[in-house]
Design a protein around this motif. Structure first.
Motif, PDB file in Angstrom:
ATOM      1  N   THR A  69       0.841  -1.191   0.000  1.00 12.70           N
ATOM      2  CA  THR A  69       0.000   0.000   0.000  1.00 12.70           C
ATOM      3  C   THR A  69       0.879   1.244   0.000  1.00 12.70           C
ATOM      4  O   THR A  69       2.088   1.172   0.232  1.00 12.70           O
ATOM      5  CB  THR A  69      -0.918   0.054   1.240  1.00 12.70           C
ATOM      6  OG1 THR A  69      -0.099   0.179   2.412  1.00 12.70           O
ATOM      7  CG2 THR A  69      -1.790  -1.182   1.349  1.00 12.70           C
TER       8      THR A  69
ATOM      9  N   PHE B 172       5.538   4.349   2.056  1.00 18.63           N
ATOM     10  CA  PHE B 172       6.096   5.528   2.723  1.00 18.63           C
ATOM     11  C   PHE B 172       7.029   5.096   3.854  1.00 18.63           C
ATOM     12  O   PHE B 172       8.158   5.568   3.965  1.00 18.63           O
ATOM     13  CB  PHE B 172       4.969   6.407   3.267  1.00 18.63           C
ATOM     14  CG  PHE B 172       5.450   7.550   4.116  1.00 18.63           C
ATOM     15  CD1 PHE B 172       6.157   8.603   3.561  1.00 18.63           C
ATOM     16  CD2 PHE B 172       5.202   7.572   5.483  1.00 18.63           C
ATOM     17  CE1 PHE B 172       6.618   9.650   4.349  1.00 18.63           C
ATOM     18  CE2 PHE B 172       5.662   8.610   6.275  1.00 18.63           C
ATOM     19  CZ  PHE B 172       6.361   9.653   5.702  1.00 18.63           C
ATOM     20  N   TRP B 173       6.558   4.153   4.696  1.00 20.24           N
ATOM     21  CA  TRP B 173       7.383   3.686   5.809  1.00 20.24           C
ATOM     22  C   TRP B 173       8.651   3.015   5.288  1.00 20.24           C
ATOM     23  O   TRP B 173       9.750   3.281   5.790  1.00 20.24           O
ATOM     24  CB  TRP B 173       6.586   2.702   6.676  1.00 20.24           C
ATOM     25  CG  TRP B 173       7.336   2.254   7.899  1.00 20.24           C
ATOM     26  CD1 TRP B 173       7.309   2.803   9.144  1.00 20.24           C
ATOM     27  CD2 TRP B 173       8.286   1.173   7.965  1.00 20.24           C
ATOM     28  NE1 TRP B 173       8.162   2.131   9.976  1.00 20.24           N
ATOM     29  CE2 TRP B 173       8.773   1.127   9.291  1.00 20.24           C
ATOM     30  CE3 TRP B 173       8.753   0.238   7.043  1.00 20.24           C
ATOM     31  CZ2 TRP B 173       9.707   0.183   9.701  1.00 20.24           C
ATOM     32  CZ3 TRP B 173       9.700  -0.695   7.448  1.00 20.24           C
ATOM     33  CH2 TRP B 173      10.152  -0.716   8.767  1.00 20.24           C
TER      34      TRP B 173
ATOM     35  N   ALA C  54       5.776   3.496  14.197  1.00 25.74           N
ATOM     36  CA  ALA C  54       5.311   4.140  12.961  1.00 25.74           C
ATOM     37  C   ALA C  54       4.752   3.103  11.989  1.00 25.74           C
ATOM     38  O   ALA C  54       3.751   3.356  11.302  1.00 25.74           O
ATOM     39  CB  ALA C  54       6.467   4.903  12.309  1.00 25.74           C
ATOM     40  N   ALA C  55       5.383   1.933  11.934  1.00 24.24           N
ATOM     41  CA  ALA C  55       4.897   0.864  11.061  1.00 24.24           C
ATOM     42  C   ALA C  55       3.514   0.400  11.494  1.00 24.24           C
ATOM     43  O   ALA C  55       2.630   0.163  10.660  1.00 24.24           O
ATOM     44  CB  ALA C  55       5.880  -0.306  11.069  1.00 24.24           C
TER      45      ALA C  55
ATOM     46  N   ALA D 134       0.830   3.567   2.215  1.00 31.75           N
ATOM     47  CA  ALA D 134       1.325   3.779   3.583  1.00 31.75           C
ATOM     48  C   ALA D 134       2.529   2.888   3.864  1.00 31.75           C
ATOM     49  O   ALA D 134       3.517   3.317   4.465  1.00 31.75           O
ATOM     50  CB  ALA D 134       0.212   3.513   4.602  1.00 31.75           C
ATOM     51  N   MET D 135       2.445   1.635   3.447  1.00 31.44           N
ATOM     52  CA  MET D 135       3.581   0.716   3.615  1.00 31.44           C
ATOM     53  C   MET D 135       4.796   1.220   2.857  1.00 31.44           C
ATOM     54  O   MET D 135       5.933   1.128   3.335  1.00 31.44           O
ATOM     55  CB  MET D 135       3.206  -0.681   3.105  1.00 31.44           C
ATOM     56  CG  MET D 135       2.166  -1.412   3.912  1.00 31.44           C
ATOM     57  SD  MET D 135       1.715  -2.970   3.084  1.00 31.44           S
ATOM     58  CE  MET D 135       0.250  -3.423   4.046  1.00 31.44           C
TER      59      MET D 135
ATOM     60  N   ALA E 231       1.017   3.029  10.516  1.00 25.16           N
ATOM     61  CA  ALA E 231       0.734   2.969   9.085  1.00 25.16           C
ATOM     62  C   ALA E 231      -0.229   1.827   8.774  1.00 25.16           C
ATOM     63  O   ALA E 231      -1.156   1.981   7.962  1.00 25.16           O
ATOM     64  CB  ALA E 231       2.029   2.803   8.294  1.00 25.16           C
TER      65      ALA E 231
ATOM     66  N   LEU F 292      -3.665   2.713   9.838  1.00 25.80           N
ATOM     67  CA  LEU F 292      -4.267   3.587   8.831  1.00 25.80           C
ATOM     68  C   LEU F 292      -4.826   2.765   7.681  1.00 25.80           C
ATOM     69  O   LEU F 292      -5.956   3.002   7.218  1.00 25.80           O
ATOM     70  CB  LEU F 292      -3.230   4.581   8.315  1.00 25.80           C
ATOM     71  CG  LEU F 292      -3.648   5.458   7.126  1.00 25.80           C
ATOM     72  CD1 LEU F 292      -4.822   6.352   7.495  1.00 25.80           C
ATOM     73  CD2 LEU F 292      -2.463   6.285   6.647  1.00 25.80           C
ATOM     74  N   ASP F 293      -4.049   1.788   7.206  1.00 24.08           N
ATOM     75  CA  ASP F 293      -4.526   0.915   6.130  1.00 24.08           C
ATOM     76  C   ASP F 293      -5.811   0.199   6.526  1.00 24.08           C
ATOM     77  O   ASP F 293      -6.758   0.086   5.732  1.00 24.08           O
ATOM     78  CB  ASP F 293      -3.450  -0.120   5.771  1.00 24.08           C
ATOM     79  CG  ASP F 293      -2.397   0.442   4.831  1.00 24.08           C
ATOM     80  OD1 ASP F 293      -2.709   1.362   4.053  1.00 24.08           O
ATOM     81  OD2 ASP F 293      -1.257  -0.055   4.862  1.00 24.08           O
TER      82      ASP F 293
END
Length: 224
Positions: free
Chosen positions: A144, A149-150, A176-177, A146-147, A180, A183-184
């Protein structure tokens, strides 16, 4: 001894170029049929020579085994909006007759200790050269936004710390992971609402473009 790296990597670049076109074509087919595309966008690259050499030393890969033992010289990344899309993309890849899946690693259901999440697929892909067919190993990562970005941030920090993160930083990255991934999951909960809104926005934008491209056929007197 590989003396001409450009020649050696040429089939890998061809594989990346062809696979990008095919994967982006899948996205286009979904869009033109008015369906949600599980593929948001696709990127690809051939690993730089310096990175190949560094990994050969780190993983003890012999040069005469490079083509067999290094699976990610050709790499592609498929970005998705939702976690569910990732598994849909994986199923689509399994159905393709032009690639052979050799290995799958699900780091989404089984995240790495660092917090890293992604779905890795090692494939064998045939490219047609003037000398004949050559089967290339390539790695496809599906994740994703978000994944991604991290993972991009973690990758950058890894260059600074060479994988030996300070304990506090490592803990922050893990949190943070998890944030994220949360969020997903939240986005998945309202997936239908998001897709409906995106469809309405897409249709409205398309209609607006069509209106602007329609020539004004009225006579001057009609404006008076």
């Amino acid at each position: 001894m590989i003396e001409d790296w450009q020649h050696f990597l040429l089939p890998y670049q061809q594989a990346v170029n062809e696979l990008k076109v095919k994967l982006r074509g899948m996205r286009k087919q979904y869009q033109e049929s008015g369906q949600h595309s599980p593929i948001e966008f696709v990127t690809g690259r051939v690993k730089p020579v310096d990175s190949i050499k560094e990994k050969m030393v780190r993983r003890h890969v012999q040069e005469d085994r490079l083509e067999q033992d290094m699976q990610d010289i050709a790499g592609l990344r498929i970005m998705c909006q939702f976690v569910e899309d990732i598994y849909q993309v994986v199923d689509l890849l399994r159905q393709r007759s032009d690639i052979t899946i050799l290995e799958e690693r699900d780091y989404i259901s089984n995240a790495k200790p660092s917090g890293y999440r992604s779905y890795h697929i090692v494939i064998q892909y045939p490219v047609q050269l003037v000398t004949g067919e050559k089967k290339i190993l390539a790695e496809i990562q599906v994740r994703t936004l978000a994944m991604n970005f991290w993972a991009t941030i973690e990758h950058s920090l890894n260059y600074k710390y060479q994988g030996e993160f300070p304990e506090e930083l490592s803990a922050r990255l893990q949190r943070a992971a998890e944030a994220a991934f949360k969020l997903d999951n939240e986005m998945s909960e309202i997936r239908e609402e998001i897709q409906e809104a995106q469809t309405l926005f897409s249709n409205r934008s398309s209609n607006s473009v069509n209106d602007q491209s329609t020539p004004d056929r009225s006579t001057p007197s009609e404006h008076q």
